[in-house]
Scaffold this active site. Structure first.
Site: not given
Length: 304
Positions: A90, A121
């Site tokens: 964004e 992870e």
């Protein structure tokens, strides 16, 4: 890569805590559950505010790196990584930022399935390798995001980033974490146990979203990507955004609709150029030159 020491047990972390009062959560009526969720969420902004001093210090250093042509690189796994990706993407449309200036590295890859991302992870080596793959250097800022403050992928990435001379920032939801100890700047937003024990997409995720909103928005303000509270670098790629640009120029200048339309036409839809044209009483070419000389900052271009 050096071994990570003093790693806390997951069971001991506040983010994994279980409130005994919620033992009958599944038996409660829906309206009661909605109330409990709302009350829990309402505590998050206070936790973010408590970390305000640390957050402001981190932002000033991040903005300084960006102003020198560096990048901001987010690193996260699971929910943290997905939130980082949203914020990075964004920044391009909201602030007209060139692709690659704000980057998100997500464990397992941004396009992977959620289960694959969660599995990845645990790979500290992958975090380090991805930092090297994007050629992080001493002009960059690397922001590691982890609710637990101990995610191996993020730790590996931050350690590699430090080795490359980058500024490192840790956004965590616990105190005294390995990530906080490793990072140059720690932003610890302590939200405590979740309504649903261990589900850190809830309060912890909300806290991370608020922190990332603040990091990117305030950094862009520091870089002159706004004029007052107006998004003057927004990229108008659809009718809604083109209408927003028109309103931004109208509000910034007080000019008539006809004058604004003419300025936007001559500036090829560039709000900054149109504003400098209208407030500076000049043409598009001169307005662009003034902006270039002012580093793209409208107030400087206008001598305000």
């Amino acid at each position: 890569m050096a071994a990570i020491r003093n790693e806390p047990r997951l069971d001991d972390l506040p983010t994994e805590g279980r409130d005994p009062a919620g033992a009958d959560l599944d038996l409660r009526p829906t309206r009661e559950l909605v109330r409990l969720m709302g009350e829990a969420d309402a505590t998050v902004p206070h936790a973010v505010a408590a970390a305000g001093e640390a957050l402001a210090g981190a932002i000033d250093e991040i903005a300084a790196r960006l102003a020198r042509g560096g990048r901001m690189v987010y690193v996260g796994a699971g929910t943290s990584g997905r939130l980082a990706l949203v914020d990075a993407v964004e920044c391009q449309s909201t602030f007209g930022l060139d692709p690659g200036r704000v980057v998100a590295l997500v464990a397992g890859g941004a396009d992977s399935a959620a289960t694959a991302q969660e599995h990845a992870e645990d790979d500290a080596g992958a975090g380090a390798e991805e930092i090297k793959a994007v050629a992080v250097g001493d002009r960059d800022a690397v922001v590691g995001i982890s609710a637990s403050g101990r995610t191996p992928y993020v730790l590996g990435a931050l350690e590699a980033a430090r080795g490359a001379g980058a500024l490192t920032v840790g956004v965590v939801c616990v105190e005294g974490s390995p990530i906080g100890a490793l990072a140059d700047r720690e932003v610890a937003v302590v939200v405590g146990a979740e309504v649903l024990a261990g589900s850190t997409r809830l309060k912890a995720g909300t806290a991370q979203k608020l922190v990332l909103n603040t990091i990117s928005t305030v950094s862009m303000i520091r870089l002159g990507k706004t004029y007052g509270n107006l998004m003057v670098d927004v990229v108008a790629t659809n009718d809604k955004l083109r209408d927003r640009v028109r309103r931004i120029v109208e509000v910034a200048t007080g000019a008539s609709a006809t004058e604004v339309a003419t300025a936007l036409d001559e500036s090829h839809g560039d709000a900054k150029v149109a504003i400098v044209m209208l407030l500076g009483g000049t043409d598009a070419v001169t307005a662009r030159e003034r902006l270039a000389g002012a580093g793209g900052v409208v107030r400087k271009a206008l001598g305000q």
